[in-house]
Design a protein around this motif. Structure first.
Motif, PDB file in Angstrom:
ATOM      1  N   UNK A 113       6.694  16.423  -1.977  1.00 48.76           N
ATOM      2  CA  UNK A 113       6.307  15.039  -1.767  1.00 48.76           C
ATOM      3  C   UNK A 113       6.329  14.239  -3.061  1.00 48.76           C
ATOM      4  N   UNK A 114       5.925  14.844  -4.155  1.00 54.54           N
ATOM      5  CA  UNK A 114       5.913  14.126  -5.432  1.00 54.54           C
ATOM      6  C   UNK A 114       7.333  13.765  -5.870  1.00 54.54           C
ATOM      7  N   UNK A 115       8.259  14.709  -5.712  1.00 57.62           N
ATOM      8  CA  UNK A 115       9.647  14.424  -6.065  1.00 57.62           C
ATOM      9  C   UNK A 115      10.230  13.337  -5.168  1.00 57.62           C
ATOM     10  N   UNK A 116       9.972  13.420  -3.861  1.00 58.15           N
ATOM     11  CA  UNK A 116      10.450  12.389  -2.943  1.00 58.15           C
ATOM     12  C   UNK A 116       9.879  11.023  -3.288  1.00 58.15           C
ATOM     13  N   UNK A 117       8.605  10.983  -3.674  1.00 56.20           N
ATOM     14  CA  UNK A 117       7.980   9.717  -4.060  1.00 56.20           C
ATOM     15  C   UNK A 117       8.633   9.147  -5.317  1.00 56.20           C
ATOM     16  N   UNK A 118       8.910  10.018  -6.290  1.00 56.71           N
ATOM     17  CA  UNK A 118       9.560   9.563  -7.524  1.00 56.71           C
ATOM     18  C   UNK A 118      10.949   8.996  -7.235  1.00 56.71           C
TER      19      UNK A 118
ATOM     20  N   UNK B  26      14.574  12.018   1.370  1.00 54.54           N
ATOM     21  CA  UNK B  26      14.140  12.671   2.605  1.00 54.54           C
ATOM     22  C   UNK B  26      14.230  14.188   2.469  1.00 54.54           C
ATOM     23  N   UNK B  27      15.321  14.674   1.869  1.00 58.78           N
ATOM     24  CA  UNK B  27      15.468  16.114   1.682  1.00 58.78           C
ATOM     25  C   UNK B  27      14.345  16.668   0.805  1.00 58.78           C
ATOM     26  N   UNK B  28      14.025  15.960  -0.275  1.00 57.04           N
ATOM     27  CA  UNK B  28      12.989  16.445  -1.183  1.00 57.04           C
ATOM     28  C   UNK B  28      11.618  16.436  -0.509  1.00 57.04           C
ATOM     29  N   UNK B  29      11.301  15.341   0.197  1.00 50.68           N
ATOM     30  CA  UNK B  29       9.955  15.186   0.752  1.00 50.68           C
ATOM     31  C   UNK B  29       9.716  16.030   1.994  1.00 50.68           C
ATOM     32  N   UNK B  30      10.709  16.115   2.880  1.00 53.66           N
ATOM     33  CA  UNK B  30      10.470  16.761   4.180  1.00 53.66           C
ATOM     34  C   UNK B  30      11.182  18.104   4.330  1.00 53.66           C
ATOM     35  N   UNK B  31      12.396  18.232   3.786  1.00 51.25           N
ATOM     36  CA  UNK B  31      13.077  19.523   3.885  1.00 51.25           C
ATOM     37  C   UNK B  31      12.531  20.524   2.879  1.00 51.25           C
ATOM     38  N   UNK B  32      12.277  20.071   1.652  1.00 51.63           N
ATOM     39  CA  UNK B  32      11.779  20.952   0.599  1.00 51.63           C
ATOM     40  C   UNK B  32      10.262  20.844   0.406  1.00 51.63           C
TER      41      UNK B  32
ATOM     42  N   UNK C 238       0.813  -1.223   0.000  1.00 52.23           N
ATOM     43  CA  UNK C 238       0.000   0.000   0.000  1.00 52.23           C
ATOM     44  C   UNK C 238       0.847   1.273   0.000  1.00 52.23           C
ATOM     45  N   UNK C 239       1.879   1.386   0.873  1.00 52.01           N
ATOM     46  CA  UNK C 239       2.724   2.599   0.796  1.00 52.01           C
ATOM     47  C   UNK C 239       3.416   2.753  -0.547  1.00 52.01           C
ATOM     48  N   UNK C 240       3.887   1.640  -1.130  1.00 50.11           N
ATOM     49  CA  UNK C 240       4.538   1.746  -2.441  1.00 50.11           C
ATOM     50  C   UNK C 240       3.544   2.200  -3.502  1.00 50.11           C
ATOM     51  N   UNK C 241       2.325   1.695  -3.453  1.00 40.39           N
ATOM     52  CA  UNK C 241       1.305   2.108  -4.424  1.00 40.39           C
ATOM     53  C   UNK C 241       0.980   3.592  -4.279  1.00 40.39           C
ATOM     54  N   UNK C 242       0.887   4.071  -3.044  1.00 40.82           N
ATOM     55  CA  UNK C 242       0.622   5.494  -2.824  1.00 40.82           C
ATOM     56  C   UNK C 242       1.784   6.348  -3.323  1.00 40.82           C
ATOM     57  N   UNK C 243       3.021   5.902  -3.055  1.00 37.80           N
ATOM     58  CA  UNK C 243       4.186   6.640  -3.549  1.00 37.80           C
ATOM     59  C   UNK C 243       4.202   6.670  -5.070  1.00 37.80           C
ATOM     60  N   UNK C 244       3.821   5.563  -5.694  1.00 39.86           N
ATOM     61  CA  UNK C 244       3.781   5.512  -7.149  1.00 39.86           C
ATOM     62  C   UNK C 244       2.758   6.498  -7.705  1.00 39.86           C
TER      63      UNK C 244
END
Length: 284
Positions: A252-257, A243-249, A15-21
């Motif tokens: 979320x979409x970039x971190x997921x990619x 982590x930097x892309x999703x939480x520092x910047x 489920x987390x992988x599907x959401x990240x995708x």
């Protein structure tokens, strides 16, 4: 009977992988007033054009190429040394395994102190003593040439005990009758190691290499605490970039990619390793 395990696998992996995708195909950014839009593969195109991401992949590859063979070799050597029926051997096994039990955050803080710059730093003082005063103090964690090797040394020290225990279990599963028959035939210790120990440990060593490779590509804790990817991008990793892309910047979409790309890369490497092992078995 398999339902609890399958449920946990679905909830915490699938489920987390599907959401990240799904998120990786959007422009989601936390705190942005803009509506979420479907971007297709734009995020993937951007991360592959990002020099920091490409450097992170290179750092992960270098880390794995150095740590995996050295750690596996040391684990095999330690397992051979500790696989002896001597008094107090359990104490030595415990001492070598203890670093694995310590949290990586604690280990990283301790090694940051060890790598302290200046002549008073423990590592600098040790190297100066070993070289009879010829070593000049260095700032390991802020030197682009030494920062990544410093993290490699930490990882090898911290993780070798885990591989040692696995190899030790494999050694203890080898029938003693094989060694007894070899001694009767006049075989020396080297030939026993070459023709009995290594072949019998093949599956164990394959497992150790696969697990160590995956763990090497998951490198994050020590990087985040000790160098934060610096100096420059000398020690950044794919997980650190995610982590930097999703939480520092807040991207979320970039971190997921990045995480989806990272998962696929590790999956391909693991499948290639297993394929090569199967080919070797076929040749034999």
């Amino acid at each position: 009977m398999a339902a609890p395990a399958l449920t946990g696998l679905f909830l915490f992996v699938v489920l987390p992988f599907a959401l990240a995708l799904v998120l990786s195909f959007t422009n989601l950014r936390l705190g942005s007033p803009l509506p979420i839009q479907f971007w297709g593969f734009e995020q993937y195109r951007r991360i592959w054009l990002d020099p920091s991401f490409r450097q992170a992949l290179l750092n992960n590859a270098l880390f794995a190429l150095v740590v995996v063979p050295i750690q596996t070799t040391l684990a095999l050597g330690l397992a051979l040394l500790l696989n002896r029926p001597l008094k107090g051997m359990a104490v030595f096994r415990t001492l070598f395994f203890m670093p694995v039990v310590f949290p990586m955050a604690l280990v990283s803080v301790i090694w940051t102190i060890i790598y302290a710059p200046g002549a008073d730093g423990m590592m600098n003082a040790f190297l100066k003593f070993m070289t009879l005063g010829f070593w000049q103090p260095r700032d390991f964690l802020h030197d682009p040439a030494l920062a990544l090797p410093a993290l490699m040394l930490l990882s090898i020290w911290q993780g070798v005990g885990f591989q040692m225990v696995i190899v030790l279990a494999g050694l203890q599963s080898i029938p003693i009758s094989l060694y007894e028959a070899a001694r009767v035939d006049g075989s020396d210790r080297w030939n026993q190691f070459r023709y009995i120990t290594l072949p019998q440990l093949r599956n164990t060593l394959i497992f150790v290499v696969l697990v160590t490779t995956i763990l090497s590509f998951r490198l994050f804790d020590s990087v985040r605490i000790m160098t934060n990817g610096g100096p420059g991008d000398a020690t950044t990793t794919v997980m650190n970039e995610a982590i930097k892309a999703a939480f520092d910047q807040q991207k979320m979409a970039k971190g997921s990619a990045i995480t989806v790309t990272f998962f696929l890369i590790v999956l391909v490497i693991t499948l290639l390793q297993r394929l090569l092992v199967q080919e070797e078995r076929t040749i034999e």
